[in-house]
Scaffold this motif. Structure first.
Motif, mmCIF file in Angstrom:
data_model
loop_
_atom_site.group_PDB
_atom_site.id
_atom_site.type_symbol
_atom_site.label_atom_id
_atom_site.label_comp_id
_atom_site.label_asym_id
_atom_site.label_seq_id
_atom_site.Cartn_x
_atom_site.Cartn_y
_atom_site.Cartn_z
ATOM 1 N N GLU A 1 -32.074 7.146 -65.550
ATOM 2 C CA GLU A 1 -32.519 6.313 -64.430
ATOM 3 C C GLU A 1 -32.143 4.856 -64.691
ATOM 4 O OE1 GLU A 1 -34.099 4.886 -60.974
ATOM 5 O OE2 GLU A 1 -33.894 7.015 -61.477
ATOM 6 N N LYS A 2 -32.354 4.421 -65.911
ATOM 7 C CA LYS A 2 -32.037 3.031 -66.296
ATOM 8 C C LYS A 2 -30.533 2.763 -66.193
ATOM 9 C CE LYS A 2 -32.848 -0.151 -70.074
ATOM 10 N NZ LYS A 2 -33.694 -1.011 -69.268
ATOM 11 N N GLN A 3 -29.730 3.686 -66.700
ATOM 12 C CA GLN A 3 -28.283 3.481 -66.739
ATOM 13 C C GLN A 3 -27.600 3.676 -65.386
ATOM 14 O OE1 GLN A 3 -27.229 6.316 -69.836
ATOM 15 N NE2 GLN A 3 -26.838 4.654 -71.259
ATOM 16 N N TYR B 1 -30.903 3.839 -77.653
ATOM 17 C CA TYR B 1 -32.043 3.615 -76.756
ATOM 18 C C TYR B 1 -33.313 3.635 -77.591
ATOM 19 C CZ TYR B 1 -35.073 4.212 -72.632
ATOM 20 O OH TYR B 1 -36.030 4.067 -71.646
ATOM 21 N N PHE C 1 -36.535 -1.858 -75.758
ATOM 22 C CA PHE C 1 -37.254 -2.089 -74.507
ATOM 23 C C PHE C 1 -38.751 -1.823 -74.674
ATOM 24 C CE2 PHE C 1 -32.987 -0.553 -73.757
ATOM 25 C CZ PHE C 1 -32.466 -1.542 -72.941
ATOM 26 N N GLY D 1 -41.996 0.395 -65.285
ATOM 27 C CA GLY D 1 -42.191 -0.392 -64.084
ATOM 28 C C GLY D 1 -43.614 -0.873 -63.874
ATOM 29 N N LEU E 1 -35.562 9.028 -68.260
ATOM 30 C CA LEU E 1 -35.852 7.603 -68.113
ATOM 31 C C LEU E 1 -34.603 6.776 -68.418
ATOM 32 C CD1 LEU E 1 -38.232 5.735 -67.434
ATOM 33 C CD2 LEU E 1 -38.738 5.655 -69.869
ATOM 34 N N LEU E 2 -33.861 7.167 -69.448
ATOM 35 C CA LEU E 2 -32.625 6.471 -69.792
ATOM 36 C C LEU E 2 -31.571 6.650 -68.693
ATOM 37 C CD1 LEU E 2 -30.804 4.858 -71.707
ATOM 38 C CD2 LEU E 2 -30.287 7.011 -72.884
ATOM 39 N N LYS F 1 -39.607 7.954 -62.615
ATOM 40 C CA LYS F 1 -40.067 7.238 -63.798
ATOM 41 C C LYS F 1 -40.008 8.113 -65.046
ATOM 42 C CE LYS F 1 -40.955 3.470 -61.667
ATOM 43 N NZ LYS F 1 -40.109 2.318 -61.874
ATOM 44 N N GLU G 1 -42.497 -1.991 -69.414
ATOM 45 C CA GLU G 1 -41.447 -2.500 -68.535
ATOM 46 C C GLU G 1 -40.520 -1.370 -68.088
ATOM 47 O OE1 GLU G 1 -39.643 -5.614 -70.825
ATOM 48 O OE2 GLU G 1 -41.315 -6.989 -70.461
ATOM 49 N N GLU G 2 -40.243 -0.423 -68.979
ATOM 50 C CA GLU G 2 -39.383 0.712 -68.631
ATOM 51 C C GLU G 2 -40.009 1.555 -67.521
ATOM 52 O OE1 GLU G 2 -35.999 1.643 -70.412
ATOM 53 O OE2 GLU G 2 -36.589 -0.395 -69.885
#
Length: 136
Positions: free
Chosen positions: A130-132, A74, A43, A50, A127-128, A106, A47-48
């Motif tokens: 939050e993404k998952q 990741y 990634f 935002g 961060l991971l 974030k 972009e991660e």
């Protein structure tokens, strides 16, 4: 002067889009030069966080592989890696209460003043998550 016995942390320092960041170097499993690879576990940092659809020119992109503790891979492409340096907890400020919930979404948890600039401290694990899972 730092308090005796103050907690020390090694931070990976880098910048993306002109903003300085630091992350716990203990979360990093490896660093390699980005050579155009495309993968489902890779990634772009902007972009991660935002930055939206802002396209940025990465001058010296590198892939940071994050230790996840499980089979989930990741990897994040960052730009302008500066160094890994040791800091005292006394050097770090937490976000003001008003901003903290937004910063945590974030993955950011603190601020470090360094060489006349502000360095935003980032937790790649948060961060991971939050993404998952959309965990705030």
């Amino acid at each position: 002067m730092h308090a005796p016995g103050a907690l020390r942390i090694d931070l990976l320092l880098f910048s993306v889009c002109g903003v300085h960041f630091g992350a716990d170097a203990g979360q990093v499993a490896g660093i390699t030069v980005y050579d155009g690879e495309q993968s489902d576990d890779l990634f772009w940092f902007h972009e991660e966080l935002g930055y939206g659809d802002k396209t940025d020119t990465y001058h010296s992109p590198v892939i940071v592989t994050i230790r996840t503790g499980d089979e989930v891979s990741y990897r994040v492409i960052i730009d302008s890696m500066e160094e890994i340096a040791e800091f005292s907890q006394d050097d770090i400020s937490l976000f003001p209460t008003l901003l903290e919930p937004f910063a945590l979404q974030k993955g950011m948890w603190g601020i470090l003043a360094r060489h006349g600039s502000m360095v935003l401290l980032l937790d790649f694990h948060r961060l991971l998550m939050e993404k998952q899972f959309g965990i705030h």
